[in-house]
Each structure stands twice: as C-alpha cells, then as structure tokens.
Scaffold this motif. Structure first.
Motif, PDB file in Angstrom:
ATOM      1  N   GLU A  81       0.812  -1.212   0.000  1.00 37.55           N
ATOM      2  CA  GLU A  81       0.000   0.000   0.000  1.00 37.55           C
ATOM      3  C   GLU A  81       0.843   1.258   0.000  1.00 37.55           C
ATOM      4  N   GLY A  82       2.163   1.131   0.100  1.00 36.03           N
ATOM      5  CA  GLY A  82       3.033   2.296   0.196  1.00 36.03           C
ATOM      6  C   GLY A  82       3.396   2.874  -1.152  1.00 36.03           C
ATOM      7  N   ARG A  83       3.828   4.118  -1.146  1.00 39.96           N
ATOM      8  CA  ARG A  83       4.163   4.772  -2.408  1.00 39.96           C
ATOM      9  C   ARG A  83       5.557   4.408  -2.893  1.00 39.96           C
ATOM     10  N   PHE A  84       6.343   3.687  -2.086  1.00 32.91           N
ATOM     11  CA  PHE A  84       7.666   3.276  -2.525  1.00 32.91           C
ATOM     12  C   PHE A  84       7.636   1.882  -3.156  1.00 32.91           C
ATOM     13  N   GLY A  85       6.884   0.970  -2.557  1.00 30.44           N
ATOM     14  CA  GLY A  85       6.857  -0.396  -3.056  1.00 30.44           C
ATOM     15  C   GLY A  85       6.185  -0.536  -4.404  1.00 30.44           C
ATOM     16  N   ILE A  86       5.096   0.187  -4.639  1.00 28.92           N
ATOM     17  CA  ILE A  86       4.328   0.018  -5.871  1.00 28.92           C
ATOM     18  C   ILE A  86       5.159   0.315  -7.126  1.00 28.92           C
ATOM     19  N   PRO A  87       5.902   1.450  -7.207  1.00 30.84           N
ATOM     20  CA  PRO A  87       6.703   1.675  -8.417  1.00 30.84           C
ATOM     21  C   PRO A  87       7.751   0.582  -8.656  1.00 30.84           C
ATOM     22  N   LEU A  89       7.485  -2.605  -7.786  1.00 34.33           N
ATOM     23  CA  LEU A  89       6.752  -3.761  -8.284  1.00 34.33           C
ATOM     24  C   LEU A  89       6.343  -3.564  -9.742  1.00 34.33           C
ATOM     25  N   MET A  90       5.949  -2.342 -10.103  1.00 27.83           N
ATOM     26  CA  MET A  90       5.574  -2.061 -11.494  1.00 27.83           C
ATOM     27  C   MET A  90       6.765  -2.243 -12.423  1.00 27.83           C
ATOM     28  N   GLY A  91       7.937  -1.733 -12.015  1.00 32.57           N
ATOM     29  CA  GLY A  91       9.119  -1.886 -12.848  1.00 32.57           C
ATOM     30  C   GLY A  91       9.516  -3.335 -13.025  1.00 32.57           C
ATOM     31  N   ALA A  92       9.449  -4.108 -11.941  1.00 30.79           N
ATOM     32  CA  ALA A  92       9.790  -5.532 -12.022  1.00 30.79           C
ATOM     33  C   ALA A  92       8.798  -6.273 -12.907  1.00 30.79           C
ATOM     34  N   GLU A  93       7.506  -5.984 -12.730  1.00 29.16           N
ATOM     35  CA  GLU A  93       6.491  -6.672 -13.518  1.00 29.16           C
ATOM     36  C   GLU A  93       6.631  -6.346 -14.999  1.00 29.16           C
ATOM     37  N   ASP A  94       6.995  -5.088 -15.317  1.00 27.15           N
ATOM     38  CA  ASP A  94       7.232  -4.724 -16.720  1.00 27.15           C
ATOM     39  C   ASP A  94       8.340  -5.576 -17.319  1.00 27.15           C
ATOM     40  N   ALA A  95       9.434  -5.729 -16.570  1.00 29.56           N
ATOM     41  CA  ALA A  95      10.560  -6.510 -17.076  1.00 29.56           C
ATOM     42  C   ALA A  95      10.184  -7.981 -17.221  1.00 29.56           C
ATOM     43  N   PHE A  96       9.451  -8.514 -16.267  1.00 33.75           N
ATOM     44  CA  PHE A  96       9.051  -9.911 -16.357  1.00 33.75           C
ATOM     45  C   PHE A  96       8.074 -10.122 -17.502  1.00 33.75           C
ATOM     46  N   GLY A  97       7.171  -9.151 -17.698  1.00 29.16           N
ATOM     47  CA  GLY A  97       6.215  -9.273 -18.788  1.00 29.16           C
ATOM     48  C   GLY A  97       6.900  -9.333 -20.136  1.00 29.16           C
ATOM     49  N   ALA A  98       7.980  -8.548 -20.292  1.00 28.21           N
ATOM     50  CA  ALA A  98       8.723  -8.556 -21.560  1.00 28.21           C
ATOM     51  C   ALA A  98       9.354  -9.912 -21.805  1.00 28.21           C
ATOM     52  N   GLY A 134      11.445  -4.290   0.118  1.00 29.68           N
ATOM     53  CA  GLY A 134      11.285  -3.747   1.462  1.00 29.68           C
ATOM     54  C   GLY A 134      10.493  -2.462   1.468  1.00 29.68           C
ATOM     55  N   SER A 135      10.149  -1.988   2.668  1.00 30.27           N
ATOM     56  CA  SER A 135       9.372  -0.761   2.818  1.00 30.27           C
ATOM     57  C   SER A 135      10.247   0.436   3.145  1.00 30.27           C
ATOM     58  N   ARG A 136      11.541   0.217   3.445  1.00 33.51           N
ATOM     59  CA  ARG A 136      12.492   1.295   3.701  1.00 33.51           C
ATOM     60  C   ARG A 136      13.879   0.795   3.316  1.00 33.51           C
TER      61      ARG A 136
END
Length: 342
Positions: A81-87, A89-98, A134-136
C-alpha cells in the motif's frame, strides 16, 4: 507445401497439429521449432509456416519443466500500500512481462511469520526465483542461503553480503540535490529531514554535506532531523528562520516536509524561489504538482530499481549469480521551487 486454410478450432493448436500440417513427424517438428541443426532448411521452413498458420505457441510450462523451470517468479513485498513499493513492483512486472514470465505477488505486511508462509507457498508453486521488496532502505534479515532458487532484494538490502541487493543511491541523491542548488547560485543551504533512525535520512545528509564540502561550504546549522511530515517542516522552518534569516535554500528530506517549509516561508514573506529555493525528495507527484510553485524533487527511480532487480533475477536463474549491494543513481526533477519557470 500445398496451400491450406487455417482450420477453425476452439482449442489451441498442438505440436501434433503442426506436424500433421507440415507432413513430418512430431519429433521433427519439435526439432525444427527449437532450432536443432539435424533438420534440413526446407523442412524447417515448412514446419515454421505450419506453426504460423495454426497460430501455434509452444507450451511454456512443458518447455520450462524440461529445462527445470516453470516460467514463474515470486514478488514478495512488505509495502503493497506504500508509495515506494508500488513503483518497484511495477518496474519488475514490466521486465518480467517482456520476458513472458508470470508473477505471483504476495504481501507480508511487515510480518516475518507471514513472510515465511508466503515463501513456502511460492516455493511450493515451484517458482524460478524471488524478488523481495522492502518498505524502507535499511538492511533487513536475509531469507537464508539454503533456498533452492535465487533471491534478489530490492530497496531494502539484505543483511547478508552474499545476497544480491538493488537499492537507490541515497548518498548520491543528497549530493546531486545540493549540486543542483549550487548551480542555482545558492550558498546558504539548510537541510530539514526526517527520522534519523532511517538510513536514507542519514545517507542523504551525508551526500549533501559532501557536495557542500567540495564547494568549500557547509550547511547552515546542523541537519534538522524530525518527522516525515508537513508539521515538522513548518516547525523546523520557523526555528531555522529565527536563527538564520539569511538562508537562501532549504533541502528537505521528503516532499511532505517541503510542503510545510513552503507554508512558513510564505507566511514570513519569503518568496520561493526568488528569496529561498526549496527542494524535496521522493518526487511524489500528488505533492510536487499541487505545490505553489511546483516542487523540485529528487526522484529515486524506483521503477528502474524494480527493472534492475528483475534483470538480475533473470541472470541468476540462467546460472550467473551476483552478490553485494548495487546502487542505482537518482535524478533531480526540476520545477519552479528552485528555478523560476516561465
């Protein structure tokens, strides 16, 4: 090969269908599609044409099992739910999707027992590897060296130097922030930041001091550590201006702190950026865009951290593992709070 129309079908084409249309055995069709050298060029072309006509896609799970892989990875976070983890996760998912890799996402919610449960569940699904977010940015316990799959830690580094961790360069971030303010002609720079229990707060202050030292300058007073909040930004700025009314720039440890700083500067009739430049951290667009003037901020490139972690995991799955902590550069996003923009 004789002309043939693509047959109407409700089920995906199989390797047997491709072999039948190409007029070859299943073994020959498999060799042709996998680039084996034992197949003649004309036969390979015939098989490939048949596969294209049938829109055939190899069964990735079956192929992966033959190679000892399933084409799946686990993303384990404590900051869903944090503003650090989501970006990240998005970057990792983009790379995995490719790479056509399926992702299982699990949220441990900062609970070590829940995290171990998720790890066991992911291993039970035979994932090829794990990314732990991580969260920090403070070091966290390792999942251990006995896991049967590679693990990459993102944002929060592992305490084990044998693990691979991908993190933002917090020291470098403090340095480039001050370098930007110096380039804007500022020389009396103060630093208001957050909780000193956070490694990122201490490291950013370290980088800021180093950049000033290189320019033959020092901070105005000591770094003012406190809460990651607008309220602390307001309180610290009031104290700062009472003791150092000639300050010409304030580097803030977060965008929230910066908003509070700008409130007090406005109340004290200091113009931003003409009299005092203000700069934040995190590039949280909800705050930076709504500020007046818009807030210059340091972006930690968190999506790039996620992509880098995914690529590192790809490399580890392929057999080349790295270890240690690798830092990625941050960047300054310039807006009107440090440079007047037309």
């Amino acid at each position: 090969m004789a002309e043939a129309t693509r047959p109407a079908r409700s089920q995906p084409a199989t390797l047997s269908d491709v072999a039948r249309l190409a007029g070859v055995s299943i073994a020959t069709a498999s060799k042709a599609l996998n680039g084996r050298s034992q197949v003649r060029a004309e036969t390979r072309e015939r098989v490939i044409e048949a596969a294209e006509r049938l829109a055939f896609r190899p069964n990735q799970v079956a192929r992966g099992l033959l190679a000892g892989r399933t084409g799946t990875v686990g993303l384990l976070t404590s900051d869903l739910e944090g503003r650090f983890g989501i970006p990240i996760l998005m970057g990792a998912e983009d790379a995995f999707g490719a790479g056509e890799v399926a992702v299982f996402l699990c949220d441990a919610r900062g609970d070590a027992i829940r995290e171990q449960h998720h790890v066991r569940a992911l291993l039970g699904r035979r994932v090829d590897g794990l990314i732990v977010v991580g969260s920090r940015t403070d070091p966290r316990p390792s999942l251990g060296r006995e896991l049967p799959v590679p693990v990459v830690y993102a944002y929060a580094p592992s305490e084990d130097p044998e693990d691979l961790s991908i993190v933002p360069d917090s020291v470098g971030a403090g340095r480039i922030a001050v370098e930007h303010l110096l380039a804007c002609g500022r020389t009396r720079i103060a630093h208001i930041t957050g909780d000193p229990g956070y490694g990122a707060a201490r490291e950013r202050a370290e980088g800021a001091r180093a950049a000033l030292a290189d320019a033959g300058l020092t901070l105005v007073g000591e770094p003012r550590f406190g809460a990651w909040s607008e309220g602390w930004g307001r309180a610290a700025t009031a104290m700062l201006l009472d003791r150092h009314p000639d300050v010409d720039a304030v580097l803030c440890g977060s965008d929230q702190i910066a908003r509070g700083v700008m409130d007090v500067l406005r109340e004290r009739c200091h113009r931003v950026p003409e009299d005092v430049a203000v700069m934040g951290f995190d590039n949280w667009r909800v705050l930076t865009s709504a500020s007046r003037p818009p807030l210059t901020s340091v972006d930690m490139n968190l999506e790039q951290v996620g992509r880098a972690a995914a690529h590192a995991l790809f490399t580890a799955i392929a057999g080349t593992r790295r270890s240690g902590v690798e830092t990625l550069p941050c960047r300054v996003v310039i807006r009107g709070s440090t440079v007047p923009l037309s």
